[in-house]
Design a protein around this motif. Structure first.
Motif, PDB file in Angstrom:
ATOM      1  N   ASP A  39       0.812  -1.225   0.000  1.00  0.00           N
ATOM      2  CA  ASP A  39       0.000   0.000   0.000  1.00  0.00           C
ATOM      3  C   ASP A  39       0.842   1.270   0.000  1.00  0.00           C
ATOM      4  O   ASP A  39       0.386   2.322  -0.426  1.00  0.00           O
ATOM      5  CB  ASP A  39      -0.923   0.002   1.226  1.00  0.00           C
ATOM      6  CG  ASP A  39      -2.054  -1.004   1.063  1.00  0.00           C
ATOM      7  OD1 ASP A  39      -2.335  -1.371  -0.101  1.00  0.00           O
ATOM      8  OD2 ASP A  39      -2.638  -1.417   2.081  1.00  0.00           O
TER       9      ASP A  39
ATOM     10  N   ASP B  54       3.155   3.279  -5.009  1.00  0.00           N
ATOM     11  CA  ASP B  54       2.173   3.441  -6.081  1.00  0.00           C
ATOM     12  C   ASP B  54       2.302   2.261  -7.047  1.00  0.00           C
ATOM     13  O   ASP B  54       3.140   1.376  -6.859  1.00  0.00           O
ATOM     14  CB  ASP B  54       2.338   4.800  -6.777  1.00  0.00           C
ATOM     15  CG  ASP B  54       3.717   4.982  -7.399  1.00  0.00           C
ATOM     16  OD1 ASP B  54       4.462   3.980  -7.498  1.00  0.00           O
ATOM     17  OD2 ASP B  54       4.041   6.107  -7.794  1.00  0.00           O
ATOM     18  N   ALA B  55       1.420   2.257  -8.077  1.00  0.00           N
ATOM     19  CA  ALA B  55       1.392   1.131  -9.011  1.00  0.00           C
ATOM     20  C   ALA B  55       2.780   0.903  -9.603  1.00  0.00           C
ATOM     21  O   ALA B  55       3.281  -0.231  -9.648  1.00  0.00           O
ATOM     22  CB  ALA B  55       0.376   1.413 -10.113  1.00  0.00           C
TER      23      ALA B  55
ATOM     24  N   ASN C 269       5.162  -0.723  -7.129  1.00  0.00           N
ATOM     25  CA  ASN C 269       4.886  -2.147  -6.946  1.00  0.00           C
ATOM     26  C   ASN C 269       5.404  -2.974  -8.105  1.00  0.00           C
ATOM     27  O   ASN C 269       5.987  -4.046  -7.907  1.00  0.00           O
ATOM     28  CB  ASN C 269       3.376  -2.358  -6.786  1.00  0.00           C
ATOM     29  CG  ASN C 269       2.935  -2.257  -5.340  1.00  0.00           C
ATOM     30  OD1 ASN C 269       3.195  -3.145  -4.544  1.00  0.00           O
ATOM     31  ND2 ASN C 269       2.299  -1.144  -4.992  1.00  0.00           N
TER      32      ASN C 269
ATOM     33  N   ARG D 254      -2.743   5.019 -14.825  1.00  0.00           N
ATOM     34  CA  ARG D 254      -2.878   4.883 -13.358  1.00  0.00           C
ATOM     35  C   ARG D 254      -1.512   4.633 -12.698  1.00  0.00           C
ATOM     36  O   ARG D 254      -1.444   4.072 -11.615  1.00  0.00           O
ATOM     37  CB  ARG D 254      -3.788   3.690 -13.014  1.00  0.00           C
ATOM     38  CG  ARG D 254      -5.206   3.796 -13.498  1.00  0.00           C
ATOM     39  CD  ARG D 254      -6.056   4.553 -12.479  1.00  0.00           C
ATOM     40  NE  ARG D 254      -7.483   4.400 -12.720  1.00  0.00           N
ATOM     41  CZ  ARG D 254      -8.145   5.040 -13.682  1.00  0.00           C
ATOM     42  NH1 ARG D 254      -7.481   5.833 -14.516  1.00  0.00           N
ATOM     43  NH2 ARG D 254      -9.436   4.877 -13.824  1.00  0.00           N
TER      44      ARG D 254
ATOM     45  N   HIS E  21       0.599   6.296 -11.047  1.00  0.00           N
ATOM     46  CA  HIS E  21       0.937   6.827  -9.721  1.00  0.00           C
ATOM     47  C   HIS E  21      -0.195   6.689  -8.720  1.00  0.00           C
ATOM     48  O   HIS E  21      -0.203   7.365  -7.698  1.00  0.00           O
ATOM     49  CB  HIS E  21       1.411   8.266  -9.844  1.00  0.00           C
ATOM     50  CG  HIS E  21       2.675   8.372 -10.654  1.00  0.00           C
ATOM     51  ND1 HIS E  21       3.891   7.918 -10.192  1.00  0.00           N
ATOM     52  CD2 HIS E  21       2.903   8.824 -11.908  1.00  0.00           C
ATOM     53  CE1 HIS E  21       4.813   8.091 -11.121  1.00  0.00           C
ATOM     54  NE2 HIS E  21       4.236   8.646 -12.185  1.00  0.00           N
ATOM     55  N   HIS E  22      -1.157   5.812  -9.047  1.00  0.00           N
ATOM     56  CA  HIS E  22      -2.193   5.525  -8.066  1.00  0.00           C
ATOM     57  C   HIS E  22      -1.686   4.485  -7.088  1.00  0.00           C
ATOM     58  O   HIS E  22      -0.969   3.559  -7.466  1.00  0.00           O
ATOM     59  CB  HIS E  22      -3.453   4.992  -8.762  1.00  0.00           C
ATOM     60  CG  HIS E  22      -4.213   6.063  -9.490  1.00  0.00           C
ATOM     61  ND1 HIS E  22      -3.647   6.844 -10.453  1.00  0.00           N
ATOM     62  CD2 HIS E  22      -5.502   6.476  -9.367  1.00  0.00           C
ATOM     63  CE1 HIS E  22      -4.540   7.697 -10.908  1.00  0.00           C
ATOM     64  NE2 HIS E  22      -5.683   7.504 -10.260  1.00  0.00           N
ATOM     65  N   ARG E  23      -2.098   4.670  -5.829  1.00  0.00           N
ATOM     66  CA  ARG E  23      -1.747   3.650  -4.839  1.00  0.00           C
ATOM     67  C   ARG E  23      -2.808   2.567  -4.871  1.00  0.00           C
ATOM     68  O   ARG E  23      -3.939   2.810  -5.301  1.00  0.00           O
ATOM     69  CB  ARG E  23      -1.674   4.276  -3.449  1.00  0.00           C
ATOM     70  CG  ARG E  23      -0.420   5.101  -3.309  1.00  0.00           C
ATOM     71  CD  ARG E  23      -0.413   5.892  -2.025  1.00  0.00           C
ATOM     72  NE  ARG E  23       0.738   6.785  -2.044  1.00  0.00           N
ATOM     73  CZ  ARG E  23       1.840   6.597  -1.325  1.00  0.00           C
ATOM     74  NH1 ARG E  23       1.908   5.564  -0.508  1.00  0.00           N
ATOM     75  NH2 ARG E  23       2.842   7.431  -1.407  1.00  0.00           N
TER      76      ARG E  23
ATOM     77  N   GLU F 204      -6.289   3.278  -3.995  1.00  0.00           N
ATOM     78  CA  GLU F 204      -7.049   4.150  -4.894  1.00  0.00           C
ATOM     79  C   GLU F 204      -7.521   3.407  -6.150  1.00  0.00           C
ATOM     80  O   GLU F 204      -8.050   4.020  -7.068  1.00  0.00           O
ATOM     81  CB  GLU F 204      -6.191   5.358  -5.322  1.00  0.00           C
ATOM     82  CG  GLU F 204      -5.756   6.226  -4.161  1.00  0.00           C
ATOM     83  CD  GLU F 204      -4.529   7.081  -4.472  1.00  0.00           C
ATOM     84  OE1 GLU F 204      -4.202   7.925  -3.620  1.00  0.00           O
ATOM     85  OE2 GLU F 204      -3.902   6.882  -5.533  1.00  0.00           O
TER      86      GLU F 204
ATOM     87  N   GLN G 157      -6.284  -3.575  -9.181  1.00  0.00           N
ATOM     88  CA  GLN G 157      -5.187  -4.049  -8.336  1.00  0.00           C
ATOM     89  C   GLN G 157      -4.617  -5.358  -8.877  1.00  0.00           C
ATOM     90  O   GLN G 157      -3.397  -5.541  -8.916  1.00  0.00           O
ATOM     91  CB  GLN G 157      -5.668  -4.260  -6.896  1.00  0.00           C
ATOM     92  CG  GLN G 157      -5.970  -2.965  -6.168  1.00  0.00           C
ATOM     93  CD  GLN G 157      -6.306  -3.206  -4.702  1.00  0.00           C
ATOM     94  OE1 GLN G 157      -5.572  -3.872  -3.998  1.00  0.00           O
ATOM     95  NE2 GLN G 157      -7.429  -2.661  -4.272  1.00  0.00           N
TER      96      GLN G 157
END
Lengths: 248, 410
Positions: free
Chosen positions: A98, A101-102, A105, A136, A138-140, A143, A149
């Protein structure tokens, strides 16, 4: 020679004085480019099979070779190298961090592969774009939706260009529509040449694979090729029927 | 995984639990702060003591008149004037390791010059005194031997006196009245600063010994050769203790003391007095070192505790990292670096607090502030080591997790 070859592979555990035969003499071969679904009740040995193929575990006896390399007698560091470069994992619970960010990961396997920082960013971004999350980056995880995911997790599994993608109940935490979308993504990756093995307990999910292996009591109960249902088509049909319902 | 990536990743993990990380660092912060303050205070105190010994004159003994019993009444040290100029001359002559002796007397007096007046300390001295105290004139000149011998009415004044009586004007050749006796100022002494005992050494007027005794300080003395005290300067490299013994023996003989009689004088070693002060500074430093040691250990245990919690909380993360290709040593290194970063950041904050504390202590005690870069680097490195030491076990546990179990962990 096949990409994956198991020869009389066994995995026994000692549990409270008793020997549990989690995998009891399994021999099979999977070629490069196959899309295999593995089914079986819990305790049938399908998870043990995945762990052994994924080099997270070592067999009690028997031989396992991946891409013509013998894997059953490797040490921990060598197995780590194999996991890093030849295997991609996708889990039921996504297992994303978490706090990253994407992009972060997806970058993680590249860090352990020793890829230089800038190149890492580019490759992670490319992998995310491939799974449809180019917007997406820089989405965590918090989000993103469950389906998104799991796409990040698939991008993470693909980023090192592995020989085989291992997915353990990849749709287990997703609703049926999102599951279909995910299967469509896996099928398109498979068409591009990625070998995929998924474990599932949902029979309809298994129909999107081209080969079905059933486990029972640590042994292969059945192993047969099947007609692969096109997930993208199924998705279209689902959308159409949903629209019909709306009209009605 | 490159070290740079590892450190970034460690900082990321620490940022996630800011309060927890800060609290964990507290022990290290206090420990390192104490170490830095300790070294600065100890160093500053030592520096000051060395400077004071130097300002007093090195290798110096002071002989002061002893207690005498007069009709059953024991008077304290310095009450009677049992020492004479001849004693001083005898010491210089008989004790080979003595370089120079300086008989002198001392007393308070009101000084008047022009419209100003000032209460100060008056010393009657001979030329040996300037050798013993290692003190020179800033402007003007020292006494001539003839002025000492004849007890002429000339004076040297300290910087404080010059400032208070003459302000910015030149005091040379001016006349000052010491207890109403006129003296001509022939020089101003170089600035010396505070003594070991906190006195202003520049608040002083120096007169030829004979003039001071006959006209200012000793009008009522029975013995016309009597002096207040004698400085004995021992030759460089010779033992002060040995000189002390020999001076004592010589004076007992000269004063015709029987074996059963007490000394009617006393010999003091100024270095010893200073050493006492240094010892108390060292005690303070030791105390701080103990505090530092204890709190570094406690801080280290705190880090170990938090790292164990962190390993448990992040079991799935560890499983995942192993699954995507981390080797056991990568996992171990990740947690070690986290523990070390925690401790090193604590160390850096501790340094800041320690420097501030040292500044406050040095200010309050009037010591010079002495902060060594080496001490700071050492303290931060040491706290990092504490982190590595106490982070080792949690990191080892993390690296030994079974990835299959770890991935199943909820």
């Amino acid at each position: 020679m096949a990409l994956i070859e198991l020869d009389n592979l066994t995995r026994f555990y000692r549990l409270g004085g008793e020997t549990v035969k989690a995998l009891d003499g399994v021999s099979l071969a999977i070629d490069a480019g196959e899309f295999v679904a593995v089914m079986g009740p819990s305790g049938s040995g399908k998870s043990t099979f995945m762990n052994l193929v994924g080099c997270l575990d070592r067999p009690t006896s028997g031989a396992y070779s991946l891409d013509r390399q013998e894997m059953s007698r490797r040490n921990a560091d060598e197995l780590a190298y194999v996991r890093c470069h030849q295997i991609g994992f996708v889990f039921q619970q996504f297992n994303l961090l978490d706090r990253l960010d994407a992009l972060g990961n997806v970058e993680m396997p590249l860090i352990y592969a020793g890829v230089e920082r800038r190149l890492r960013r580019d490759r992670a971004a490319a992998a995310l774009t491939r799974v449809g999350l180019g917007d997406r980056l820089h989405h965590r995880p918090t989000e993103l939706s469950g389906g998104q995911q799991q796409r990040v997790a698939i991008a993470r599994a693909l980023v090192n260009a592995p020989k085989v993608l291992l997915a353990d109940e990849p749709t287990g935490a997703l609703d049926s529509r999102t599951s279909l979308e995910l299967m469509a993504l896996l099928q398109s990756l498979n068409r591009e040449g990625t070998t995929i093995i998924i474990v599932t307990h949902e029979a309809d999910i298994a129909t999107y694979a081209a080969r079905l292996i059933r486990f029972l009591d640590g042994k292969v109960m059945s192993d047969a090729n099947q007609r692969m249902v096109d997930a993208a088509e199924a998705l279209k049909a689902l959308t159409a029927s949903a629209a019909m319902e709306k009209v009605a | 995984m490159t070290p740079y990536d590892a450190i970034l990743s460690a900082l990321d993990a620490l940022r996630l639990h800011k309060l927890r990380s800060a609290l964990t660092m507290l022990g290290i912060i206090i420990g390192v702060g104490a170490v830095i303050a300790m070294i600065a205070v100890g160093g500053g105190a030592r520096e000051m003591v060395v400077a004071q010994i130097r300002s007093l004159g090195a290798n110096l003994l002071v002989v002061i008149p002893g207690n005498v019993t007069q009709g059953g009444v024991r008077l304290g040290f310095g009450a009677a004037s049992t020492l004479t100029e001849d004693d001083a001359a005898a010491i210089a002559k008989e004790v080979a390791i003595v370089q120079v002796t300086a008989p002198f007397m001392r007393g308070g007096a009101q000084i008047v010059a022009g419209g100003q007046n000032w209460a100060t300390v008056v010393y009657g001295v001979d030329l040996g005194w300037f050798d013993a105290r290692e003190w020179e004139v800033e402007s003007g000149r020292l006494f001539e031997p003839e002025e000492i011998a004849r007890g002429m009415q000339v004076a040297l004044i300290g910087e404080t006196v010059a400032k208070n009586l003459f302000g910015t004007a030149d005091p040379l050749r001016e006349t000052i009245r010491v207890r109403n006796v006129p003296f001509t100022v022939i020089g101003v002494m170089a600035k010396k600063g505070q003594s070991t005992f906190g006195q202003d050494q520049d608040d002083v007027v120096l007169l030829p010994l004979a003039a001071a005794r006959q006209r200012v300080l000793g009008r009522n003395l029975a013995n016309a050769r009597a002096v207040g005290s004698i400085y004995v300067k021992v030759r460089e490299g010779e033992s002060l203790t040995q000189a002390e013994e020999e001076v004592k023996a010589l004076l007992r003989q000269r004063h015709r003391l029987q074996p059963h009689q007490e000394d009617d004088f006393s010999v003091r070693n100024l270095a010893e007095i200073s050493a006492t002060r240094e010892a108390s500074a060292r005690t303070l430093a030791l105390l701080l070192a103990a505090v530092a040691g204890v709190s570094l250990a406690v801080g280290g245990i705190g880090i170990m505790n938090i790292m164990l919690v962190s390993v448990t909380e992040r079991t799935r993360e560890i499983g995942l990292r192993v699954a995507v290709g981390a080797r056991p040593r990568d996992i171990r290194r990740q947690f070690l670096i986290e523990a070390a970063s925690l401790a090193a950041i604590g160390g850096l904050v501790g340094v800041a607090i320690g420097v501030a504390a040292a500044y406050v202590i040095a200010n309050a005690a009037g010591w010079p502030l002495l902060i060594e870069t080496r001490a700071i680097v050492l303290a931060v490195a040491f706290s990092g080591l504490v982190g590595v030491f106490f982070g080792w076990y949690p990191a080892l546990r993390a690296s030994r997790l079974d990835p299959i179990e770890a991935l199943r962990h909820t």
